[in-house]
Design a protein around this motif. Structure first.
Motif, short mmCIF file in Angstrom:
data_model
loop_
_atom_site.label_atom_id
_atom_site.label_comp_id
_atom_site.label_asym_id
_atom_site.label_seq_id
_atom_site.Cartn_x
_atom_site.Cartn_y
_atom_site.Cartn_z
N LEU A 565 22.22 -21.12 -0.74
CA LEU A 565 22.08 -22.56 -0.53
C LEU A 565 20.66 -22.91 -0.12
O LEU A 565 20.11 -23.94 -0.53
N GLU A 566 20.05 -22.06 0.68
CA GLU A 566 18.66 -22.30 1.08
C GLU A 566 17.74 -22.27 -0.14
O GLU A 566 16.85 -23.13 -0.29
N GLY A 567 17.96 -21.31 -1.01
CA GLY A 567 17.15 -21.21 -2.22
C GLY A 567 17.38 -22.37 -3.17
O GLY A 567 16.48 -22.78 -3.91
N ALA A 568 18.60 -22.93 -3.16
CA ALA A 568 18.93 -24.02 -4.08
C ALA A 568 18.22 -25.31 -3.74
O ALA A 568 18.16 -26.23 -4.57
N LYS A 569 17.64 -25.41 -2.55
CA LYS A 569 16.92 -26.63 -2.17
C LYS A 569 15.70 -26.87 -3.05
O LYS A 569 15.17 -27.98 -3.09
N GLU A 570 15.23 -25.84 -3.74
CA GLU A 570 14.05 -25.96 -4.60
C GLU A 570 14.41 -26.10 -6.07
O GLU A 570 13.54 -25.97 -6.93
#
Length: 762
Positions: A565-570
């Motif tokens: 989910l953290e990576g999906a912010k980009e």
């Protein structure tokens, strides 16, 4: 059935089952070949036939001339005059798996040891087998296969099919030739025909309601065709040729029977001869030298099965050399020099137990069928199938308790095609669409005037809609978050008594913490029935932690989900826009909007007119975007994402432009490409910046044409547009438009080149 030596030695139970099977298969053949009203799928018929063959292999005394294993097709009907074929039409043995294909090839290799031979691979068209007889080039008779020796005279109806010549062209026409082939109903036209029947049935249903009030007899409903083969057979067996002429029938020829006045050395050479005479030959046939190449052909068309204009249920493999075909010979019903590889069935029948209603991410209420028992179709077990909406249920005349035909084409959601009318016994009942949402109880209603679909308007709080939207957000067409699939979405959106669910809407996804995930439990369900299992100790429904071990420690999946989910912010801007589940906004519109505005705030602050002006958007999507943003709770989702660090802007710097070498190009893809599926080719183009359209015009820069390209190719040639084959397409993708033009031997456009080699604005 005639008794033969050894009959008494066969166990009575085996003899009884053999007699039952033989009668059942005979009845099914009559329905299939003579009445055009099958009540079982091809796969189910094949299973019965193989059971009978296995029984006779174990007990040879059961094999008699009357056995279905020794006969071809069905007897001719009394509707048409009987026609005796000059040379018998045989049926093909089937190979249901690679082992059976290999066994056939081994038998051929043993028989032809030391002789050079080739395989001819053809698509197995799912149509009606016919035999055309030409004398001195003139079509004198056309007949169905019948039982292989005697068929039905359908000459008048065959003459209405435009691509079948009444007279062979050329100077070297033979004195006599029988030409075998399949008459088929194109898939798209079949769906359109059944749709027109459904519309007429709806008109009749409404009319019958008025007739009932007046005490008049109701008009009969039109029976829908079960499949394209059934439609082709029904259209050819019309007493009135004008009805046949009104149907879009086509033919493909695949063999020669009796002949006088010419010789052929290879089956493939014969097809060229047939083509020269003006007959419709197949486009996909291929001569190969090894079994490995045969398997490659089978694999390729198994993947491209739905890019062909007609239904196929397999691949026919033949020994190409005619002299060697004669040497290999035939059994009483099948040639030894050919075999039919059968793909997994895409149509089966099953008992409809009930119709339930599911609520989708945009609130749409969709009826879906629940079969009494799971059935295997297209290689997977299926128990549920869509029925789209309540009007479709009526139009398809599906009743609870019906035996229904179910179809699953490739990865497409299983669909009910219609009922098997002849199996109704009067106990079936009509489906009644519920008036309220089955999950939140809100009254269902159309969301706009003229909308057929009923929807649940409780988008903010309906558990079903929230669950579906979260699963969609994590899917490949949106944020592509591994670990945020449907099961996880279900777990995250269910309440944790006495606390609320960790995810109440899309806004909560990026704020999830380990503490929120650890207490989540899910029901353990039986894999066969889908029902919750019971705890042996308590007798209550069994639950397990979803993100925690039995010791209460975090599973690896918990940390993986938070990291993903953290990576999906980009992720690119269009993926977030698509993931908001705004009605009518799909990936294409989302990408166009992101490319035009490059900022989520700018998209929502734009006027309706500015949004509608974007390529591929239009007024309907524009209005839907504005209406979505007017909801305060929707704006709260965006604010939560912003606070969590989601990037709402997208800068198109030079490096990114370099990764879009086809920016500004308009490309049309048609036909079957060897290295890409149709969707794969479009994805390859759009990912490089090109715009892929469905029609050819003067503004089209390139047309990519594979096998069987159709009218788009003809129009491209007419307009003088650059047409790329597989090799040219590869050049376009790897080296850009200039290299693709050079590959075709074309100069650069005379205008000054703009970005990506497109004409610059004046």
């Amino acid at each position: 059935m005639t008794a033969v030596e050894g009959w008494e030695d066969v166990p009575a139970e085996v003899r009884r089952r053999h007699a039952e099977l033989a009668q059942e298969i005979t009845d099914h053949r009559a329905r299939y070949y003579e009445q055009d009203a099958p009540v079982v799928s091809d796969a189910e018929f094949d299973a019965l036939m193989r059971e009978l063959e296995a029984m006779e292999a174990e007990h040879p005394a059961l094999v008699t001339p009357e056995s279905p294993t020794q006969r071809v097709g069905g007897a001719p009907t009394a509707l048409f005059a009987a026609v005796e074929h000059r040379e018998r039409l045989l049926s093909l043995d089937n190979a249901m798996d690679d082992e059976e294909l290999g066994a056939w090839a081994d038998r051929v290799a043993t028989e032809l040891h030391g002789i050079d031979y080739h395989y001819l691979c053809e698509l197995k068209v799912d149509g009606l087998a016919v035999n055309l007889t030409y004398e001195n080039g003139q079509l004198v008779q056309a007949a169905t296969r019948g039982d292989g020796r005697v068929g039905e005279d359908i000459t008048a109806n065959i003459r209405t099919i435009k691509e079948i010549p009444h007279r062979l062209r050329g100077d070297n026409v033979p004195e006599l030739v029988e030409i075998r082939g399949e008459v088929y109903f194109p898939t798209e036209e079949f769906l359109a025909l059944n749709a027109s029947f459904s519309e007429e049935n709806e008109r009749r249903r409404q009319e019958n309601e008025e007739r009932a009030k007046e005490g008049k007899r109701p008009r009969a409903m039109i029976r829908l065709f079960m499949n394209p083969r059934n439609a082709a057979a029904g259209s050819l067996r019309q007493k009135d040729p004008h009805v046949t002429a009104s149907r879009p029938l086509h033919m493909v020829v695949h063999g020669i029977g009796a002949r006088v006045g010419f010789d052929i050395d290879n089956q493939s050479h014969a097809y060229q001869l047939l083509h020269d005479w003006g007959l419709p030959t197949a486009r996909h046939n291929k001569v190969v030298g090894t079994l490995a190449e045969v398997r490659a052909f089978i694999k390729h068309f198994g993947e491209q099965r739905h890019s062909v204009e007609h239904e196929i249920d397999g691949v026919v493999v033949k020994v190409d050399e005619i002299a060697l075909q004669g040497r290999l010979g035939a059994t009483s019903k099948s040639p030894r020099w050919a075999i039919a590889w059968k793909y997994p069935p895409e149509e089966v029948t099953g008992k409809l137990a009930e119709i339930k209603v599911g609520i989708g991410r945009t609130g749409r209420a969709t009826p879906y069928a629940v079969l009494a028992e799971p059935v295997k179709v297209a290689g997977s077990m299926v128990q549920y199938a869509t029925l789209h909406n309540q009007e479709i249920v009526k139009a398809k005349d599906v009743l609870l308790g019906d035996t229904v035909v179910l179809r699953k084409a490739g990865d497409v959601i299983p669909e009910i095609l219609g009922p098997v009318y002849d199996l109704r016994d009067g106990t079936e009942q009509a489906f009644v669409m519920p008036s309220h949402c089955p999950e939140c109880g809100t009254e269902l209603r159309p969301m706009s005037e003229g909308d057929i679909d009923l929807r649940c308007p409780n988008a903010q709080h309906c558990p079903a809609q929230i669950r579906e939207r979260i699963a969609f957000l994590g899917g490949r067409s949106c944020l592509d978050v591994e670990g945020l699939g449907y099961v996880a979405a279900t777990a995250l959106t269910q309440p944790l008594e006495p606390a609320e669910a960790p995810v109440r809407n899309e806004g909560d996804v990026f704020g999830l913490t380990e503490e929120q995930l650890l207490p989540i439990k899910v029901l353990v369900r039986d894999q066969k029935t889908g029902m919750p299992k019971l705890d042996d100790r308590t007798g209550k429904e069994k639950e397990v932690f979803f993100f925690a071990t039995t010791k209460g420690e975090p599973k690896k999946s918990l940390r993986a989900l938070l990291d993903n989910l953290e990576g999906a912010k980009e992720r690119p801007l269009w993926r977030f826009l698509n993931g908001l589940s705004i009605r009518h906004v799909g990936p294409v519109a989302a990408q166009e909007l992101a490319r035009e505005f490059r900022d989520l705030d700018r998209i929502f602050s734009a006027t309706e007119e500015e949004l509608a002006a974007v390529e591929g958007v239009g007024p309907t999507i524009a209005r839907s975007i504005k209406e979505w943003f007017e909801e305060e709770w929707h704006r709260d989702i965006l604010e939560k994402w912003r606070a969590a660090g989601v990037r709402f802007t997208e800068e198109f710097v030079d490096e990114e432009a370099a990764e879009r070498p086809l920016e500004g190009l308009t490309v049309v893809v048609t036909g079957t490409l060897s290295g890409h599926t149709r969707d794969g080719a479009k994805e390859a183009l759009t990912s490089r910046g090109a715009k892929v359209t469905g029609s050819v015009s003067k503004k089209t820069d390139f047309v990519v044409a594979g096998d069987n390209p159709g009218s788009k190719y003809d129009k491209a040639v007419q307009l003088g547009l650059p047409v790329l084959d597989d090799a040219g397409f590869a050049v376009l993708l790897s080296d850009g438009p200039s290299a693709a033009r050079a590959h075709l031997g074309l100069p650069e456009p005379e205008e000054a080149a703009g970005p990506a080699g497109t004409p610059a604005e004046g």
